[in-house]
Write a protein that holds these residues in place. Structure first.
Motif, PDB file in Angstrom:
ATOM      1  N   TYR A   1     -65.371  18.455  -3.264  1.00  0.00           N
ATOM      2  CA  TYR A   1     -65.020  17.310  -4.111  1.00  0.00           C
ATOM      3  C   TYR A   1     -65.150  15.997  -3.331  1.00  0.00           C
ATOM      4  O   TYR A   1     -65.674  15.002  -3.842  1.00  0.00           O
ATOM      5  N   VAL A   2     -64.697  16.000  -2.086  1.00  0.00           N
ATOM      6  CA  VAL A   2     -64.823  14.812  -1.234  1.00  0.00           C
ATOM      7  C   VAL A   2     -66.295  14.466  -1.023  1.00  0.00           C
ATOM      8  O   VAL A   2     -66.698  13.296  -1.114  1.00  0.00           O
ATOM      9  N   ILE A   3     -67.117  15.485  -0.769  1.00  0.00           N
ATOM     10  CA  ILE A   3     -68.551  15.253  -0.564  1.00  0.00           C
ATOM     11  C   ILE A   3     -69.202  14.745  -1.843  1.00  0.00           C
ATOM     12  O   ILE A   3     -70.042  13.826  -1.815  1.00  0.00           O
ATOM     13  N   ASP A   4     -68.836  15.335  -2.980  1.00  0.00           N
ATOM     14  CA  ASP A   4     -69.414  14.908  -4.263  1.00  0.00           C
ATOM     15  C   ASP A   4     -69.097  13.444  -4.553  1.00  0.00           C
ATOM     16  O   ASP A   4     -69.968  12.683  -5.011  1.00  0.00           O
ATOM     17  N   LEU A   5     -67.845  13.032  -4.319  1.00  0.00           N
ATOM     18  CA  LEU A   5     -67.470  11.632  -4.542  1.00  0.00           C
ATOM     19  C   LEU A   5     -68.234  10.708  -3.598  1.00  0.00           C
ATOM     20  O   LEU A   5     -68.705   9.634  -4.002  1.00  0.00           O
ATOM     21  N   THR A   6     -68.365  11.138  -2.346  1.00  0.00           N
ATOM     22  CA  THR A   6     -69.096  10.327  -1.370  1.00  0.00           C
ATOM     23  C   THR A   6     -70.543  10.141  -1.794  1.00  0.00           C
ATOM     24  O   THR A   6     -71.065   9.012  -1.788  1.00  0.00           O
ATOM     25  N   GLU A   7     -71.201  11.230  -2.165  1.00  0.00           N
ATOM     26  CA  GLU A   7     -72.607  11.137  -2.572  1.00  0.00           C
ATOM     27  C   GLU A   7     -72.776  10.357  -3.866  1.00  0.00           C
ATOM     28  O   GLU A   7     -73.786   9.676  -4.061  1.00  0.00           O
ATOM     29  N   ALA A   8     -71.771  10.418  -4.739  1.00  0.00           N
ATOM     30  CA  ALA A   8     -71.845   9.669  -5.993  1.00  0.00           C
ATOM     31  C   ALA A   8     -71.830   8.167  -5.751  1.00  0.00           C
ATOM     32  O   ALA A   8     -72.458   7.400  -6.502  1.00  0.00           O
ATOM     33  N   THR A   9     -71.131   7.721  -4.703  1.00  0.00           N
ATOM     34  CA  THR A   9     -71.139   6.281  -4.403  1.00  0.00           C
ATOM     35  C   THR A   9     -72.506   5.831  -3.906  1.00  0.00           C
ATOM     36  O   THR A   9     -72.847   4.647  -4.021  1.00  0.00           O
ATOM     37  N   ARG A  10     -73.281   6.758  -3.362  1.00  0.00           N
ATOM     38  CA  ARG A  10     -74.596   6.399  -2.823  1.00  0.00           C
ATOM     39  C   ARG A  10     -75.705   6.501  -3.854  1.00  0.00           C
ATOM     40  O   ARG A  10     -76.766   5.895  -3.670  1.00  0.00           O
ATOM     41  N   SER A  11     -75.461   7.260  -4.914  1.00  0.00           N
ATOM     42  CA  SER A  11     -76.509   7.460  -5.921  1.00  0.00           C
ATOM     43  C   SER A  11     -76.249   6.703  -7.219  1.00  0.00           C
ATOM     44  O   SER A  11     -77.108   6.700  -8.106  1.00  0.00           O
ATOM     45  N   HIS A  12     -75.088   6.070  -7.346  1.00  0.00           N
ATOM     46  CA  HIS A  12     -74.778   5.344  -8.579  1.00  0.00           C
ATOM     47  C   HIS A  12     -75.775   4.198  -8.776  1.00  0.00           C
ATOM     48  O   HIS A  12     -76.133   3.497  -7.827  1.00  0.00           O
ATOM     49  N   ARG A  13     -76.200   4.013 -10.009  1.00  0.00           N
ATOM     50  CA  ARG A  13     -77.255   3.036 -10.300  1.00  0.00           C
ATOM     51  C   ARG A  13     -76.856   1.598  -9.964  1.00  0.00           C
ATOM     52  O   ARG A  13     -77.724   0.743  -9.742  1.00  0.00           O
TER      53      ARG A  13
END
Length: 312
Positions: free
Chosen positions: A222-234
């Protein structure tokens, strides 16, 4: 897991600061996670009182530095001065040698002076003229800045913003909070009655215990998913760093510890994520016209699936 001393610490601060239980809990989480806090708020909101209350409640040394444009790094970390009587240079330690340091209006100092805090905040040590000296083990920086007065200020660069675990705001209270504040401060400040409820040495021991709080693979994912989501958000140009990801895990452990649990729940991660991520992401120029960092962080929380089950 959290002992009675932490409950006493929260109660002690809440006796002075009215109606800010959420912010006080987050401040305590940052302390347990060996982080630092940036308070961005209007003047007169109680930022200085909060820092002094925390210092008195833990029985620690407290120093306050008013950051101005003419402040030098040596005014913060210290320097060697010549003693004419002994005809030798002596070390004069700066205010950074404290358990709680209030860096007031940090963005009014030049980047050179701001950077004087970086080594101390990250490594708990400072280097003065080639000599490296350790800082107090539980050293905690609370920095403040005004969100509306930008004249004569030097915005903190991303590298320094990343050193702050949380960015918090106290904000205005409710009408009942205002009434309680009028009554509580009618005669004299309750700050004068605050006595230590926990020792600095105990804080350092609790910080070590926080690292032992169990983290399941589901929470790690979950921590990794949130981290990666901040980098891929449009809308995001720069997401949170690996250091921020590690900090997210550590303060999630601290949140669980403060709640009296020996394991981290996904809700712990969700609770601390906005305060940790909002000041670290950088939006694209186009996105800044339509959305704020706080709104993007909420979008990320809503879009990333939360683990349903937590196995300990």
């Amino acid at each position: 897991m959290a002992n009675a001393s932490l409950d006493s610490l929260l109660g002690c601060i809440n006796r002075v600061i009215v109606g800010k239980e959420e912010q006080i809990r987050l401040l305590t989480v940052a302390l347990l996670a060996r982080g630092h806090v940036l308070l961005e708020d209007l003047p007169g909101m109680g930022k200085t009182v909060l820092a002094k209350t925390l210092a008195q409640a833990i029985g620690g040394t407290y120093h306050r530095v008013q950051f101005t444009a003419d402040l030098l790094p040596s005014d913060v970390i210290g320097l060697h001065v010549y003693n004419q009587r002994t005809q030798e240079f002596e070390l004069r330690k700066g205010p950074v040698f404290a358990d709680v340091l209030l860096a007031d209006e940090i963005n009014r100092a030049t980047p050179r002076t701001q950077s004087g805090l970086l080594e101390g905040m990250e490594e708990r040590q400072v280097t003065i003229e080639g000599i490296t000296l350790p800082l107090p083990d539980a050293m905690f920086v609370i920095a403040t800045q005004n969100p509306i007065e930008s004249e004569g200020t030097y915005p903190l660069p991303e590298a320094q913003m990343d050193r702050f675990l949380f960015k918090l705001s106290l904000g205005y209270g409710t009408r009942e909070d205002s009434r309680e504040m009028l009554r509580r401060f009618r005669s004299e400040s309750p700050l004068a009655e605050i006595t230590p409820v926990i020792r600095v040495e105990e804080i350092a021991a609790l910080q070590r215990e926080v690292t032992q709080v169990h983290v399941s693979q589901a929470v790690e994912d979950y921590v990794i998913d949130l981290t990666e989501a901040t980098r891929s958000h449009r809308s995001v140009e720069v997401g949170i760093s690996p250091r921020a990801m590690l900090a997210l895990l550590r303060c999630s452990q601290a949140a669980a510890f403060l709640a009296g649990r020996a394991y981290v729940l996904p809700d712990d991660v969700k609770w601390v994520f906005p305060s940790l991520a909002t000041h670290r992401i950088r939006l694209s120029m186009e996105a800044e016209l339509h959305v704020t960092e706080a709104e993007v962080v909420q979008q990320i929380l809503q879009s990333v699936p939360t683990p349903v089950e937590e196995s300990v």
